[in-house]
Design an enzyme around this catalytic site. Sequence first.
Site: not given
Length: 350
Positions: A16, A88-90, A92
């Site tokens: 993120i 993306h996530c929190a 990666g």
Amino acid sequence: MAMNRIPGHNIYVGGILSLKNKAALERENITHVVSVLRLSPSEELFSNFQHHKIDVDDVDYENLLEHFPAAIKFIQSGLDSNGGVLVHCAMGKSRSASVCIAYLLHQQRSALTPQSALEIIKQGRPLCEPNDGFMQQLELYHEMGCPDDVTTHPVYQRWLYRREVEDSVACGRAPEIKSVRFEDEQPMRPQSEDKGEVEIKCRKCRRGIASSKYIISHEQEKRSNARAHSNVDCAHIFLHPMKWMSSSLFPAAGADDPNGQYSGDAPLSGRLSCPNPTCGANIGKFAWQGMQCSCNSWVVPALCLTKARVDIANKPKTRGNPPPGALGIRLPPGMRPAENNDIGSGRGNL
């Protein structure tokens, strides 16, 4: 490690925090962003991008599979517009990597597996490691052939049904009849002509019970005990749920609700009876919580026939209409084919 490029693709994987690195986003010409997390970052972060959001947590049981087609389509639209795509996530690591693996699989169905696609991504971002549940869903997606629509695929629907069964069993209850997917009520895909069809009948009354398309294959596991036989024949035939099983799986359904919407308590395990009302022989058993086959493999849920109580036969393969003589019909004189060693003998013309 804010974000990293997947080798050979204009796709980047990150956490993120990569959204706040404006210089890197501009340098890599990021035009499309896929957010794979349940958090809701400020919309201002996406004001300059096309944005696609997938609300999932990084837990094994989360259904990420249903989101693959839409995410892949969005990623492709970004690449087709000559832009860069950030997934993306929190952190990666898991969710974003899973979506990127799904994209690579879709692009190279026959060349890649989930594991080989992960290895490509790890060349650019070594910390990527989807959780076990997501890897299993990627395996399932690959098995399905990476379709553009997963929700109508029979394999996906069976997977959903099994999840519902697992939820019910975890609460100590059998699933409700309305949540069980009876395979003989579903549209079936044509089977390969090269595969012989197997027919299963009750040994006592000869009533047809199932055929090849309803059988669940399970791999035999080698036993750790050196004295045990590792190639023990399976004593059971495991089946997908079929409508004739209803009276055994939901014994009160017929009396309580003739329309089949019974949702009361049902047994977690029990016996399967022959569907012939004048027979009713015990032909197998069921256990929603699963059972271990004689070959040492676990099958969950388990709905199985006991081989000693049924007859199994291969249906003859027929292509086109067989000649009348092949059906045992006696042909009139003049229509009987002469055998090779009877040519000119007059036999077959009398």
